[in-house]
Structures are given as structure tokens and as C-alpha cells.
Scaffold this motif. Sequence first.
Motif, PDB file in Angstrom:
ATOM      1  N   LYS A  92      -0.926  -2.621 -14.448  1.00  0.00           N
ATOM      2  CA  LYS A  92      -1.513  -3.573 -13.496  1.00  0.00           C
ATOM      3  C   LYS A  92      -2.524  -2.898 -12.577  1.00  0.00           C
ATOM      4  O   LYS A  92      -3.493  -3.514 -12.142  1.00  0.00           O
ATOM      5  CB  LYS A  92      -0.402  -4.218 -12.662  1.00  0.00           C
ATOM      6  CG  LYS A  92       0.547  -5.091 -13.459  1.00  0.00           C
ATOM      7  CD  LYS A  92       1.576  -5.758 -12.573  1.00  0.00           C
ATOM      8  CE  LYS A  92       2.689  -4.813 -12.174  1.00  0.00           C
ATOM      9  NZ  LYS A  92       3.822  -5.511 -11.515  1.00  0.00           N
ATOM     10  N   ASP A  93      -2.277  -1.617 -12.273  1.00  0.00           N
ATOM     11  CA  ASP A  93      -3.099  -0.886 -11.304  1.00  0.00           C
ATOM     12  C   ASP A  93      -3.101   0.584 -11.711  1.00  0.00           C
ATOM     13  O   ASP A  93      -2.041   1.168 -11.936  1.00  0.00           O
ATOM     14  CB  ASP A  93      -2.509  -1.065  -9.904  1.00  0.00           C
ATOM     15  CG  ASP A  93      -3.376  -0.480  -8.798  1.00  0.00           C
ATOM     16  OD1 ASP A  93      -3.775   0.690  -8.923  1.00  0.00           O
ATOM     17  OD2 ASP A  93      -3.631  -1.185  -7.808  1.00  0.00           O
ATOM     18  N   ILE A  94      -4.279   1.180 -11.798  1.00  0.00           N
ATOM     19  CA  ILE A  94      -4.351   2.576 -12.249  1.00  0.00           C
ATOM     20  C   ILE A  94      -3.696   3.530 -11.261  1.00  0.00           C
ATOM     21  O   ILE A  94      -3.321   4.648 -11.628  1.00  0.00           O
ATOM     22  CB  ILE A  94      -5.819   3.015 -12.486  1.00  0.00           C
ATOM     23  CG1 ILE A  94      -6.668   2.826 -11.223  1.00  0.00           C
ATOM     24  CG2 ILE A  94      -6.416   2.265 -13.671  1.00  0.00           C
ATOM     25  CD1 ILE A  94      -8.068   3.397 -11.327  1.00  0.00           C
ATOM     26  N   HIS A  95      -3.541   3.113 -10.009  1.00  0.00           N
ATOM     27  CA  HIS A  95      -2.933   3.990  -9.010  1.00  0.00           C
ATOM     28  C   HIS A  95      -1.412   3.933  -9.036  1.00  0.00           C
ATOM     29  O   HIS A  95      -0.736   4.954  -8.886  1.00  0.00           O
ATOM     30  CB  HIS A  95      -3.448   3.639  -7.613  1.00  0.00           C
ATOM     31  CG  HIS A  95      -4.923   3.838  -7.454  1.00  0.00           C
ATOM     32  ND1 HIS A  95      -5.542   5.033  -7.717  1.00  0.00           N
ATOM     33  CD2 HIS A  95      -5.915   2.978  -7.068  1.00  0.00           C
ATOM     34  CE1 HIS A  95      -6.856   4.914  -7.498  1.00  0.00           C
ATOM     35  NE2 HIS A  95      -7.095   3.678  -7.115  1.00  0.00           N
ATOM     36  N   THR A  96      -0.847   2.742  -9.229  1.00  0.00           N
ATOM     37  CA  THR A  96       0.610   2.614  -9.237  1.00  0.00           C
ATOM     38  C   THR A  96       1.205   2.859 -10.617  1.00  0.00           C
ATOM     39  O   THR A  96       2.356   3.290 -10.741  1.00  0.00           O
ATOM     40  CB  THR A  96       1.033   1.214  -8.767  1.00  0.00           C
ATOM     41  OG1 THR A  96       0.625   0.236  -9.742  1.00  0.00           O
ATOM     42  CG2 THR A  96       0.412   0.879  -7.414  1.00  0.00           C
ATOM     43  N   GLY A  97       0.430   2.557 -11.668  1.00  0.00           N
ATOM     44  CA  GLY A  97       0.933   2.719 -13.022  1.00  0.00           C
ATOM     45  C   GLY A  97       1.973   1.695 -13.422  1.00  0.00           C
ATOM     46  O   GLY A  97       2.606   1.811 -14.479  1.00  0.00           O
ATOM     47  N   ALA A  98       2.168   0.652 -12.609  1.00  0.00           N
ATOM     48  CA  ALA A  98       3.160  -0.390 -12.933  1.00  0.00           C
ATOM     49  C   ALA A  98       2.711  -1.134 -14.191  1.00  0.00           C
ATOM     50  O   ALA A  98       1.556  -1.556 -14.291  1.00  0.00           O
ATOM     51  CB  ALA A  98       3.306  -1.354 -11.768  1.00  0.00           C
ATOM     52  N   PRO A  99       3.612  -1.323 -15.156  1.00  0.00           N
ATOM     53  CA  PRO A  99       3.204  -1.926 -16.430  1.00  0.00           C
ATOM     54  C   PRO A  99       2.952  -3.429 -16.332  1.00  0.00           C
ATOM     55  O   PRO A  99       3.583  -4.133 -15.548  1.00  0.00           O
ATOM     56  CB  PRO A  99       4.404  -1.639 -17.346  1.00  0.00           C
ATOM     57  CG  PRO A  99       5.570  -1.540 -16.408  1.00  0.00           C
ATOM     58  CD  PRO A  99       5.027  -0.914 -15.158  1.00  0.00           C
ATOM     59  N   VAL A 100       2.025  -3.897 -17.147  1.00  0.00           N
ATOM     60  CA  VAL A 100       1.784  -5.335 -17.307  1.00  0.00           C
ATOM     61  C   VAL A 100       2.897  -5.914 -18.172  1.00  0.00           C
ATOM     62  O   VAL A 100       3.346  -5.292 -19.137  1.00  0.00           O
ATOM     63  CB  VAL A 100       0.419  -5.588 -17.989  1.00  0.00           C
ATOM     64  CG1 VAL A 100       0.234  -7.062 -18.295  1.00  0.00           C
ATOM     65  CG2 VAL A 100      -0.724  -5.069 -17.121  1.00  0.00           C
ATOM     66  N   ASP A 101       3.377  -7.102 -17.832  1.00  0.00           N
ATOM     67  CA  ASP A 101       4.301  -7.821 -18.700  1.00  0.00           C
ATOM     68  C   ASP A 101       3.807  -9.255 -18.881  1.00  0.00           C
ATOM     69  O   ASP A 101       2.758  -9.632 -18.340  1.00  0.00           O
ATOM     70  CB  ASP A 101       5.742  -7.772 -18.184  1.00  0.00           C
ATOM     71  CG  ASP A 101       5.910  -8.384 -16.796  1.00  0.00           C
ATOM     72  OD1 ASP A 101       5.261  -9.417 -16.512  1.00  0.00           O
ATOM     73  OD2 ASP A 101       6.690  -7.845 -15.988  1.00  0.00           O
ATOM     74  N   GLU A 102       4.556 -10.046 -19.614  1.00  0.00           N
ATOM     75  CA  GLU A 102       4.101 -11.399 -19.946  1.00  0.00           C
ATOM     76  C   GLU A 102       4.081 -12.328 -18.740  1.00  0.00           C
ATOM     77  O   GLU A 102       3.546 -13.437 -18.815  1.00  0.00           O
ATOM     78  CB  GLU A 102       4.977 -12.000 -21.050  1.00  0.00           C
ATOM     79  CG  GLU A 102       4.749 -11.410 -22.430  1.00  0.00           C
ATOM     80  CD  GLU A 102       5.538 -10.123 -22.644  1.00  0.00           C
ATOM     81  OE1 GLU A 102       6.210  -9.667 -21.686  1.00  0.00           O
ATOM     82  OE2 GLU A 102       5.478  -9.563 -23.764  1.00  0.00           O
ATOM     83  N   GLN A 103       4.654 -11.900 -17.605  1.00  0.00           N
ATOM     84  CA  GLN A 103       4.626 -12.718 -16.400  1.00  0.00           C
ATOM     85  C   GLN A 103       3.678 -12.156 -15.338  1.00  0.00           C
ATOM     86  O   GLN A 103       3.600 -12.703 -14.234  1.00  0.00           O
ATOM     87  CB  GLN A 103       6.037 -12.853 -15.822  1.00  0.00           C
ATOM     88  CG  GLN A 103       6.968 -13.663 -16.708  1.00  0.00           C
ATOM     89  CD  GLN A 103       7.953 -14.507 -15.923  1.00  0.00           C
ATOM     90  OE1 GLN A 103       8.321 -14.192 -14.802  1.00  0.00           O
ATOM     91  NE2 GLN A 103       8.350 -15.628 -16.499  1.00  0.00           N
ATOM     92  N   THR A 104       2.958 -11.110 -15.658  1.00  0.00           N
ATOM     93  CA  THR A 104       1.991 -10.549 -14.722  1.00  0.00           C
ATOM     94  C   THR A 104       0.834 -11.524 -14.521  1.00  0.00           C
ATOM     95  O   THR A 104       0.241 -12.006 -15.488  1.00  0.00           O
ATOM     96  CB  THR A 104       1.454  -9.204 -15.235  1.00  0.00           C
ATOM     97  OG1 THR A 104       2.534  -8.281 -15.358  1.00  0.00           O
ATOM     98  CG2 THR A 104       0.409  -8.643 -14.269  1.00  0.00           C
TER      99      THR A 104
END
Length: 498
Positions: free
Chosen positions: A64-76
Amino acid sequence: MKKSCALLTLLILFTASMSAQNRAAHTELDKMIKQGMKDWQIPGLSVVVIKDGQTVFKKAYGVKDIHTGAPVDEQTLFAMASTTKAFIAMSMGMLIDRGLMEWDDPVRDHLPSFRLSDAYITEDARIKDLLTHNLGIGNADMIWYLDSASTRETINRFSLAGKAYPLRGGFAYQNLMYAIAGEVIGKVSGQPWEEFVEQNIFKPLNMDRSVTSPSGIQDLGNHTTPHVDDRLAGVITLPILYFDQVGAAGAMWSCADDMETYLKFLLNGGIYQDDTLLSAATFDDLFKPQVIITDSEFYPTQQLTQPHWKTYGLGWFQHDYRGEKLDFHTGSIDGLVAITGIMFSKDLAVYVFANLDHAELRHAILYKALDLYGFDKNDRDWHREIFDLYQGFEKQGQKRLEMTDSSRVMNTRPSLSLEDYSGTYVNEMYGKIRIEVERDHLIVHFNNVKTVKAVHWHFDTFRTLHDPMLESLMLNFQLDPSGGILKLIALNEEFMKQ
């Protein structure tokens, strides 16, 4: 009995064959997406493909964000941008089904405050015309992009935009007409267009991860961040752009899960489960061609798809692909893109979200999915073709900048000191430009919404730098007879110094 067994055997073999085809298609599409994300440097992306009423591909990729590294999922949540327009057209269709208006009603019958710079167009504009980009007024998106004025004030300023071609005699993509359409929905329904969409589309479709404004994503959480590939710094994040004043043109956010439901609803002709949201006749109206589009007015990908005809419906672009009609629309806003496509003849629909500005891999995903699931073909390397095409456009753009460079008169100096160029400049349509001095360059503030740097170009002209929408905007200062600053010419308009 033998006949029944034979039929059952054929059915089992057919089902197994279809499953194998879908698995192969899934593998090919997934492989292309992964390679495309690397080449385009796309941080995050999500895709959904519906075929024959079933979800045959749904997957989230990256972060989702290159800084946080949080992964995209189907509800993003991602920005729907201009794919929002289909929801506005659909909302108008619902009001028509309720007998509250007709497509050919004059706009002023329902919105008496409506006015444009041309009196004839003002009086003859019809409800349908608000959705087809052919009313004759030139594009004026900088009115909202560079200001945070209210919807009413933004529309009032838009009334100053000049006539560019005869009524219904051309095509100029026009976000502000959709903002006006949103006002019509509010006036006719008695509730803001945002509430109308939420209650009449989101709620019945159980789209509980969709919002009509970027401001709504904070409460829901799990949203992406916009990114841009800066020529100097590489991929960087951007702030989320809030533009509720023209929200009906493209402010909605959603996710792959909700788009899955939405696409199934569209492929089912405007019916969800046992709930008919749109009559069959009105649903068909949305996808009927309304405007012929010329080559100069279409998306660059046509150089690869080579359509024989190109039209615009009510919130949908249209062209032929492999002999079948494709209804589609892109969406783009700072750092975020989307694309959707529906091929009714193949009972096939696609939706793509991505969080990188101008991530044109979206086109490759659309056409690859159409090939694999609609035509059982895998004969084109869509990622490579799209990548090469748009890389070529980037090189052409660089050449145009170099040509601009060649027009520069070297070794000139400003007539005045930099401090003399500072101050506030006002235009009735675009608002205020406030200029400050910082060391050896100017800082340009557009209505306290957008700020860019500008450096001296030649004589009394300065050029803006490093902005996706305002790269190389020329600011030409003109002097009065006494040698002071009289006005600033920018965006083809005069800004008078206060």
C-alpha cells in the motif's frame, strides 16, 4: 440410462476442460502482472475478472505504501477516479426510472442556476449532455485542481470557460459537467449525490468498503497511498488529493471485493440477486453510443488495439476489439489509477486498481484478460507492447521539452529584482496566484492549494518545475508603462496584480 451416462460424461469432460483453461489463463495473467509491476515499478495493485457470472481471477499484489511496506489485499481501498462517472450516470438513470426526469429534459428545468458562457448552449443543454463530453465548452480542469472552492463556486467559475466548438459538434473530456450532473441528482432526488449513491447503489449491492469521497477512507482504514515515479528521486509518495467540489467526476474509492460485486451486477443487466436497480431499457441506455470520437480525441492505446470505431456512451468509452464491443473507462488522479472494461457479448468484465501515477500496465491487464478469458487467445505480449508504447511517449515528451528549451533566449535577465515579482495575482475563473521569493527562484502558490517552484526562463518569463500536472508551466510577467508589474499570463489567462 446409457444416454444419461453419456451426457453426464460429456458434462464432466467439458467442466474439466474449462477448469484447465481457467487455470492456464490465471497463470498467464498472474505472470504478466508480476513482470509488469517490476518493469513499471508499481508498489501495489489489485485485479478482479468476472466471467459468466463467476469470479475467475481476483488477486492483490505489492504494498500500500513504499515506506510502511503494508501489503495490499482484496479489501484495500484505492481511488476509482473517473470510473466514478458510471455511478453518476447510473444514478441519473434511477431518477429517470422513477419518472422524475428524462434524458432529454433541459438541464435548466431541473437546475435553474445552470449557466455556461454561451447562452444558446445554456438553454439547449439536456440532461444526457452532461455525461457525454460534447456540449461545446473547453476543458477547464485547472479550476478545481488548483483550488478548494465549494462545488457551487467552482461551477460558477466554470461558467466563464469559453466555447470551444459547436454544441454537440465535438468532444472535449469534461469533468466539471459531471460535477453539474451531481448537482442535478441532488436537486431532483432531494439528497446530495453522495447520499443517493450510498443508499441506492452501495447499500443494495452490499458495497460496504466503498466511499464517495477520499475523506471517508480514514474511517474505514486499509487504504493505499499515491505514488509517482519522479525522474530525479525515483518512486516517491504523494499526498492524497481531496477534491470534493467535483467529486461526482471521480472522487469515489473502493476495493477489489466491492468491484467484484459491482461487475457481477453490471453483467447481470442492472439486477443484483432479486433486486432490479435499473430497468432493462434504462440500463441499455447507459451503454448506447452517444458521441463519435476521432483519433485525436482517444486514448493512446488505440495505436495497439486498432479499433475501427470509437464512441462514448453515458459514463463509458467504447470501441471494437476482436470484432466485439468493449465498454471501458480509465481513472487517473495524482498517484493513483484504475481501469474497468465490460464485454457483454462475452459475459466478461475486468477491474484494475494501482497506486502509481500513469501505471499503464492497467491497459495490458485489461486486454490480456479479454484475450485469455473472452477469446481463449494468448497471442500478444500485452505488457511488452504497452510498456514500449508508453516509454516511447515519455521519450517524445522529453523531446518536446528539449524543443521548448531550444526556444529559450539564453543570457537574458529579468527586468526587475525577484522581489518585485512577488505578490498576489487574481483571475476571475482561476482565482489567486500568490508568489514569494526563495533564494534564487520563485515559490508559486495557487489558491493556497498547490505550491510549485519556478525558475527564470528568459526575459520576464519563469517556468515551473517538478509537478505531475504543472510541469513546465510558463509564467509570463508583463510590465506597465512605468516599469512595474501589471499582470501575469498563465494557463492562457490574465492574472491582474493586486
